[in-house]
Enzyme design. Structure first.
Site: not given
Ligand code: SIN
Length: 553
Positions: A18, A20, A49, A52, A120, A243, A289, A350, A385, A390
């Site tokens: 991924g 990192a 995946w 956002g 967000e 999430h 969240r 999530h 978070r 992330s």
């Molecule tokens: C999202 O698009 O809602 C996820 C983004 C995230 O988990 O940082």
């Protein structure tokens, strides 16, 4: 042809492909050979995946102070403020690194006008760079292409790390990570792979411990379980992020409805159309969240409904199609025209905020073992978070760890025995694996979900104890397969989550226990929940993001 017991040697062994792991690999390749071992294809992890985007201070009206403040607020008092500042201040350089690597982010009308920044949950500014709603896939594409074109980097796909090889396990007094035993999934052969400089865990999170998740199947907590077995402390595992908005549809598996929709004014509503987040938080549907997921959970329990809805009908079809092409098409595939109909959503596991404890160079307590990305607990996320932090953490810590590990002198790693299968025979009843896998995920969902209680946690612990015993016996009796390795890791991580949740005697951020519903500001509020194998009770001297004490336990 290499015999099974000929060890393969590299300078840096990276487990996971991924953001990192790739950031680490690209930087470390300047210092030596890098082998990236990945369970499936390189693009099959959760980075690809991510919808956002990636948060960073690049907008004209934003500041490091404000990004730090939003991160600390979302983290509910448990973040390590020094780590938060460390990451936020490296945000612009992280974006430059990604752009240099070939990632393309959306711009406002023409590149000169700057990035088109999204918003967000928990962000008070627009600061999320995106590539429509396929940001992770775009980053993954660019980094993998660059890594493939880099002479010193090799991928080993469809290989699965079984366990870390450490000096202590081989009987040496001075511990260090030497390499890993790696299962070739197609043949069942277990290879010995040694690292002359460092081993890096970049294995992602543990969303698959829960029945409903937005994560890909690969997120079975492998790195956390391997590090814990090897004697590294693991922290804050009770903070599993749910999430708020996963698509609710019988045929849709794990499909996320990005928080960026709420950033564009989406409203959460009950099935009767009434909005329910107003009055619960000043940011209403765009609250952090933990708050939104708990509010939805309460609504579902109160009304008995199966889902709530996310209403985007205030936006034109043209806008939704352009800004969220992937989500728009997927919803349409299930008969939902989001320009006309509110989208049915439910919360799902999530992101694993806890993980292997590291300092700000990504070092774990085991010399020459690093952990970067979701597998690590760096102190950035605290008890919850902040959205889109992330991917940023992955780049910043991947690069910081490479700078640190790149300075390590190479060493020879003699005397490592090949994998010993003991008296194991081929598996006779695969159903044991699927049954246990299912049981763990269901019990975690039912007893260790968004709202917990002492009784539910005790029930979960009791069942997990039995499952651990049964899985251990099965593991030693039969040849290892990918499913068995993942199951063995999954049960360890589930146990870590439950024990961490039972240890924290307060409610904070993502951890809510009906029996201790308030925050304890003077005691638990100042502590990470740090667990170490073979030790009763948490390690109170260890703090995520700080250098680890010489002697643990
Ligand atoms: C999202 O698009 O809602 C996820 C983004 C995230 O988990 O940082």
């Amino acid at each position: 042809m290499a015999r099974q017991d000929d060890p393969r040697t590299t300078d840096f062994l990276v487990l996971g492909s991924g953001i990192a792991g790739l950031a680490f690999a690209l930087e470390a390749a300047r210092h030596g050979r890098v082998l990236i071992v990945t369970k499936r294809a390189p693009e099959d992890g959760s980075t690809a995946w991510a919808q956002g985007g990636i948060a960073a201070v690049v907008g004209p009206d934003d500041s490091f102070e404000e990004h730090v403040k939003d991160t600390l607020e979302a983290g509910a008092g448990l973040c390590n403020p020094d780590t938060v500042r460390f990451v936020v201040e490296r945000g612009p350089a992280a974006i430059e690194f990604l752009v240099r690597s070939g990632a393309e982010f959306a711009h406002l009308q023409g590149k000169a006008a700057g990035y088109d920044l999204g918003r967000e949950g928990g962000h008070h500014r627009r600061r999320v760079l995106h590539a429509g709603d396929i940001t992770g896939a775009e980053i993954s594409r660019a980094l993998i292409a660059r890594a493939r074109a880099t002479r010193n980097i090799t991928f080993l796909a469809d290989h699965h790390a079984v366990d870390l090889i450490t000096a202590r396990r081989l009987g040496h007094a001075q511990d260090a990570c030497l390499g890993a035993y790696i299962l070739q999934t197609a043949t069942g052969t277990v290879l010995t792979v040694l690292a002359r400089r460092a081993v890096v865990l970049a294995t992602g999170g543990a969303g698959k411990t829960y029945l409903y998740t937005t994560n890909p199947d690969t997120n079975s907590g492998d790195g956390m379980a391997m590090a814990y077995r090897a004697g590294a402390p693991v922290a804050d595992m009770e903070f599993m992020q749910f999430h708020p908005t996963c698509l609710y549809h019988p045929e849709a598996k794990s499909f996320l409805i990005s928080e960026a929709l709420r950033g564009e004014g989406g409203t959460l509503r009950r099935r009767d159309g009434t909005a329910f987040m107003e009055g619960q938080h000043p940011l209403a549907s765009l609250a952090p969240r933990d708050i939104v997921a708990r509010a939805i959970d309460a609504e579902l329990k109160r009304t008995g409904d199966d889902f709530v809805t996310l209403d985007m009908t205030h936006k034109s079809r043209a806008f939704l199609r352009k800004r969220f092409p992937n989500i728009f098409d997927r919803c349409l595939q299930y008969g939902i025209d989001m320009a006309r109909t509110p989208i049915p959503v439910v919360p799902a596991a999530h992101y694993t905020c806890g993980g292997v404890v590291t300092d700000r160079s990504g070092r774990t307590s085991i010399p020459r073992l690093y952990a970067v990305g979701e597998v690590a607990c760096t102190g950035l996320h605290g008890a919850n978070r902040l959205a889109s932090n992330s991917l940023l953490e992955g780049v910043v810590f991947g690069r910081a760890a490479a700078a640190d590990a790149g300075a390590l002198a190479p060493r020879e790693v003699p005397g490592v025995p090949p994998w010993n299968p003991g008296a194991a025979v081929p598996q006779d009843e695969g159903v044991v694996v699927t049954q246990n896998w299912d049981e763990i995920r269901r019990l975690m969902w039912n007893f260790v979900g968004i709202v917990r209680s002492d009784k539910r946690l005790t029930r979960a612990l009791r069942r997990l104890m039995l499952l651990q015993q049964e899985i251990q016996e099965y593991y030693w009796a039969f040849h290892v397969t990918r499913d068995l390795v993942e199951l063995r890791n999954l049960v360890v991580v589930a146990d870590l989550i439950v024990r961490s949740a039972a240890t924290r005697r307060e409610s904070r951020g993502l951890h809510f226990n009906l029996d201790v519903p308030d925050r304890d500001e003077t005691g638990w509020g100042k502590r990470d929940t740090v667990l170490l194998r073979g030790r009763e009770g948490p390690l109170t001297r260890v703090r995520c993001g700080e250098a680890l004490p010489e002697r643990l336990g």
